[in-house]
Each structure stands twice: as C-alpha cells, then as structure tokens.
Motif scaffolding. Structure first.
Motif, mmCIF file in Angstrom:
data_model
loop_
_atom_site.group_PDB
_atom_site.id
_atom_site.type_symbol
_atom_site.label_atom_id
_atom_site.label_comp_id
_atom_site.label_asym_id
_atom_site.label_seq_id
_atom_site.Cartn_x
_atom_site.Cartn_y
_atom_site.Cartn_z
ATOM 1 N N LYS A 17 0.863 -1.187 0.000
ATOM 2 C CA LYS A 17 0.000 0.000 0.000
ATOM 3 C C LYS A 17 0.896 1.231 0.000
ATOM 4 O O LYS A 17 1.659 1.448 0.935
ATOM 5 C CB LYS A 17 -0.882 -0.010 1.255
ATOM 6 C CG LYS A 17 -1.895 1.124 1.288
ATOM 7 C CD LYS A 17 -2.535 1.266 2.656
ATOM 8 C CE LYS A 17 -3.639 0.255 2.850
ATOM 9 N NZ LYS A 17 -4.468 0.561 4.035
ATOM 10 N N VAL A 19 1.258 4.925 0.510
ATOM 11 C CA VAL A 19 0.531 6.023 1.134
ATOM 12 C C VAL A 19 1.300 7.328 0.993
ATOM 13 O O VAL A 19 2.513 7.319 0.772
ATOM 14 C CB VAL A 19 0.248 5.744 2.625
ATOM 15 C CG1 VAL A 19 -0.646 4.550 2.794
ATOM 16 C CG2 VAL A 19 1.530 5.560 3.411
ATOM 17 N N LEU A 27 -5.053 8.065 -0.468
ATOM 18 C CA LEU A 27 -4.245 7.812 0.733
ATOM 19 C C LEU A 27 -3.203 8.894 0.921
ATOM 20 O O LEU A 27 -2.133 8.662 1.474
ATOM 21 C CB LEU A 27 -3.561 6.438 0.632
ATOM 22 C CG LEU A 27 -4.484 5.229 0.539
ATOM 23 C CD1 LEU A 27 -3.698 3.976 0.217
ATOM 24 C CD2 LEU A 27 -5.257 5.045 1.824
ATOM 25 N N SER A 31 -1.963 10.226 5.346
ATOM 26 C CA SER A 31 -1.381 8.908 5.037
ATOM 27 C C SER A 31 -1.834 7.826 6.004
ATOM 28 O O SER A 31 -1.028 7.044 6.497
ATOM 29 C CB SER A 31 0.144 8.982 5.027
ATOM 30 O OG SER A 31 0.567 9.996 4.154
ATOM 31 N N THR A 32 -3.097 7.789 6.346
ATOM 32 C CA THR A 32 -3.761 6.793 7.208
ATOM 33 C C THR A 32 -3.284 6.856 8.662
ATOM 34 O O THR A 32 -3.557 5.955 9.436
ATOM 35 C CB THR A 32 -3.592 5.348 6.700
ATOM 36 O OG1 THR A 32 -2.248 4.916 6.920
ATOM 37 C CG2 THR A 32 -3.951 5.201 5.248
ATOM 38 N N ARG A 33 -2.584 7.954 9.038
ATOM 39 C CA ARG A 33 -2.039 8.041 10.391
ATOM 40 C C ARG A 33 -2.908 8.868 11.336
ATOM 41 O O ARG A 33 -2.549 9.028 12.501
ATOM 42 C CB ARG A 33 -0.636 8.648 10.356
ATOM 43 C CG ARG A 33 0.421 7.712 9.830
ATOM 44 C CD ARG A 33 1.731 8.484 9.684
ATOM 45 N NE ARG A 33 2.808 7.626 9.234
ATOM 46 C CZ ARG A 33 3.796 7.208 10.008
ATOM 47 N NH1 ARG A 33 3.827 7.553 11.282
ATOM 48 N NH2 ARG A 33 4.755 6.462 9.526
ATOM 49 N N GLN A 40 1.639 10.401 14.690
ATOM 50 C CA GLN A 40 1.640 10.759 13.275
ATOM 51 C C GLN A 40 3.060 10.954 12.754
ATOM 52 O O GLN A 40 3.321 10.768 11.582
ATOM 53 C CB GLN A 40 0.829 12.045 13.087
ATOM 54 C CG GLN A 40 0.647 12.442 11.643
ATOM 55 C CD GLN A 40 0.201 13.878 11.494
ATOM 56 O OE1 GLN A 40 0.649 14.738 12.232
ATOM 57 N NE2 GLN A 40 -0.670 14.115 10.559
#
Length: 154
Positions: A17, A19, A27, A31-33, A40
């Motif tokens: 994936k 990101v 994404l 970044s999905t954090r 983060q």
C-alpha cells in the motif's frame, strides 16, 4: 513447468500500500495516520508501560520482597526414584543420563519412598531421614562438594 514461467500461488502475493502520494490516490494527506500528535510523526515509538500519561501500573503498585543472591537451590530426588533406577551406585552422572537432572544442578536426596536393596549414593546433600534410610538398607552415603554451587541458582 520451467524456470521462466514459475509464479507464486494466486492470492499469496499482495502489492504494498503506497501512502502519502497525493490526494488523488485516496491515501494522501495524513497517510492513514490520523491527525497530529506523536503517533503521526516518523520515529514514534511507544515507551514500554506508557499508559497515555496516567500513572503506570508498575509505579502504582508498591515494591515488596527481595531475591536472595546467596540462595542455593537443590534438585530434589526421592529414594523411590533411586530405587526405580535399579543400579548399585547412583551419582550425578547416572542421574543425568537418566534425564533426571541437568549437568549444572545440585542434588539433594529426600526420603520419600523406600529402598529395596543396598545402594551407594553420591549427592551434594541428604536429608537426615534419607541418610538413615539408605544406611538401614545396607547402602552407603557419599557427600560430594558442589563445585558449581554459585552458578546453580536457576
């Protein structure tokens, strides 16, 4: 099948994936954090026992007890075990070969069970009743010095 047409099993290999490659990827951004904070950022690593600022359990509970560094721990062997071996002379090597002790262990003979024949027993320590039982059966007791007493604390 040849080397040039080998492939992994279907579904066994997934693509990574990617990101943080812009808004169009879906994404990008965070970044999905999630938003802000240490989690983060790169290099974040949670401290062991950290409970989000709450007083951790290892600090909430009181200290108690101690470990005695001079303690000598013996491996207990009963007379019934020695009798079951069925040999005339029992020493640390015989007990090790029988799988009852490891090479480093210090052995103490205890009086649980009975001896049916005279046996010569070599060990680091004996209980008084075990000594009496061995001599009553016609055997002999040989105390050996523990060379590895300091390293035997397991």
């Amino acid at each position: 099948m040849d080397l040039h047409n080998l492939q992994p099993a279907k579904g066994s290999v997934k693509t990574r994936k990617r990101v943080g490659r812009g808004a169009g990827s879906g994404l990008g951004g965070t970044s999905t954090r999630g938003n802000k904070g240490a989690k983060q950022r790169s290099g974040y690593k949670k401290k062991i026992g950290f409970e989000g600022g709450q007083m951790p359990i290892q600090r909430r509970l009181p200290k108690y007890g101690f470990k005695n560094i001079n303690r000598v721990s013996y491996k207990a062997i009963n007379l019934s075990t020695i009798d079951a071996l069925g040999v005339d002379k029992v020493n640390l090597d015989v007990l090790h070969e029988a799988g009852l002790i490891s090479k480093k262990q210090i052995v103490k003979i205890l009086a649980k069970g009975k001896l049916t024949k005279a046996v010569t027993v070599e060990a680091n320590a004996f209980s008084k009743s075990a000594e009496e039982a061995i001599t009553a059966a016609g055997g002999t007791v040989v105390k050996i010095e523990a060379a590895n007493a300091a390293s035997a604390n397991e």
